[in-house]
Design a protein around this motif. Structure first.
Motif, mmCIF file in Angstrom:
data_model
loop_
_atom_site.group_PDB
_atom_site.id
_atom_site.type_symbol
_atom_site.label_atom_id
_atom_site.label_comp_id
_atom_site.label_asym_id
_atom_site.label_seq_id
_atom_site.Cartn_x
_atom_site.Cartn_y
_atom_site.Cartn_z
ATOM 1 N N SER A 13 -28.424 -18.291 -28.702
ATOM 2 C CA SER A 13 -26.962 -18.321 -28.529
ATOM 3 C C SER A 13 -26.517 -17.714 -27.206
ATOM 4 O O SER A 13 -25.320 -17.609 -26.944
ATOM 5 C CB SER A 13 -26.287 -17.580 -29.681
ATOM 6 O OG SER A 13 -26.668 -16.215 -29.677
ATOM 7 N N GLU A 71 -19.665 -19.639 -34.131
ATOM 8 C CA GLU A 71 -20.855 -19.836 -34.975
ATOM 9 C C GLU A 71 -20.651 -20.936 -36.003
ATOM 10 O O GLU A 71 -21.618 -21.547 -36.477
ATOM 11 C CB GLU A 71 -21.220 -18.521 -35.665
ATOM 12 C CG GLU A 71 -22.577 -18.548 -36.334
ATOM 13 C CD GLU A 71 -22.992 -17.194 -36.866
ATOM 14 O OE1 GLU A 71 -24.175 -17.031 -37.186
ATOM 15 O OE2 GLU A 71 -22.120 -16.308 -36.954
ATOM 16 N N GLU A 131 -21.952 -17.322 -30.007
ATOM 17 C CA GLU A 131 -21.765 -17.070 -31.434
ATOM 18 C C GLU A 131 -20.310 -16.819 -31.797
ATOM 19 O O GLU A 131 -19.982 -16.691 -32.983
ATOM 20 C CB GLU A 131 -22.627 -15.889 -31.890
ATOM 21 C CG GLU A 131 -24.100 -16.240 -32.009
ATOM 22 C CD GLU A 131 -24.916 -15.107 -32.601
ATOM 23 O OE1 GLU A 131 -24.343 -14.026 -32.865
ATOM 24 O OE2 GLU A 131 -26.122 -15.311 -32.791
ATOM 25 N N LYS A 169 -22.439 -24.186 -35.307
ATOM 26 C CA LYS A 169 -23.896 -24.193 -35.177
ATOM 27 C C LYS A 169 -24.530 -25.324 -35.981
ATOM 28 O O LYS A 169 -24.425 -25.370 -37.205
ATOM 29 C CB LYS A 169 -24.468 -22.848 -35.611
ATOM 30 C CG LYS A 169 -25.952 -22.680 -35.297
ATOM 31 C CD LYS A 169 -26.416 -21.261 -35.572
ATOM 32 C CE LYS A 169 -27.864 -21.078 -35.158
ATOM 33 N NZ LYS A 169 -28.330 -19.694 -35.376
#
Length: 222
Positions: free
Chosen positions: A147, A138, A135, A141
């Protein structure tokens, strides 16, 4: 874990040549498994990756390196793993990479490989998945997956391509999660072996909820 893990902050082959050279010098043989699947390319687009990896690693040795690029991770067996003198996983989308590695069960094979004394190189995404949590990136993503990374780095997570402007964001991340983060600028990185990290390149950052330490070349820490 009895092996060595090389973590690079990223950059092209000229920028990363210091840590690339140390990786090549540490190889247990001339055969290397190269995995570039974190990149968003079709099969034809990956052809240039083979040329690139040779341009990055060949200049650091007089040996002829046998670099095997594999895109279908399910093809890699446990017995295959032990034939490699080193594993190199490159950059791209970290969430995509971790998803593919998990689905193919390559994560378990890499851990076994390292337990047997293998040598691993992670560039950018390939470095981040070795940490406790991905993360730290992030913004990459693109799918709903866990994660949690490999967590092979003394509970550190990793942020690559880090610049001074990213430090406040990473401090906030550490305060929110109580995690520790290795911030790796391009051209720098660390080697992790037998519980110790050694800084390669000009400097890296060790970031916690309480501090942000700039660690210079050759610094050894846990």
């Amino acid at each position: 874990m009895n092996g060595q893990i090389f973590l690079s902050g990223g950059g092209d082959e000229k920028i990363s040549q210091n840590i690339d050279s140390l990786f090549v010098a540490s190889l247990k043989g001339s055969k290397i498994l190269y995995i570039p699947v974190a990149l968003n390319r079709d099969s034809a687009g990956f052809e240039s990756c083979n040329t690139w990896i040779h341009s990055a690693l060949d200049p650091h040795t007089d040996r002829i390196l046998d670099i095997e690029m594999i895109l279908d991770l399910s093809e890699i067996s446990e017995s295959d793993m032990q034939s490699y003198g080193g594993i190199y996983i490159g950059g791209g989308n970290t969430y995509k990479l971790l998803d593919l590695v998990r689905k193919s069960k390559l994560d378990k094979k890499i851990i076994e490989y390292l337990d047997r004394g293998g040598v691993y190189y992670g560039g950018s995404a390939g470095a981040i998945i070795m940490g406790a949590n991905i993360e730290t990136v992030e913004e990459e993503k693109d799918r709903e997956i866990s994660s949690k990374g490999f967590n092979l780095l003394n509970n550190y997570s990793v942020r690559c391509h880090i610049e001074s402007d990213d430090l406040d964001m990473m401090r906030d991340y550490c305060k929110r999660t109580s995690e520790m983060v290795l911030g790796l600028p391009e051209g720098a990185g660390v080697i992790y072996s037998l519980g110790n990290f050694t800084v390669v390149g000009d400097h890296i950052f060790r970031i916690t909820k309480d501090s942000c330490d700039k660690l210079s070349k050759d610094t050894v820490f846990k």
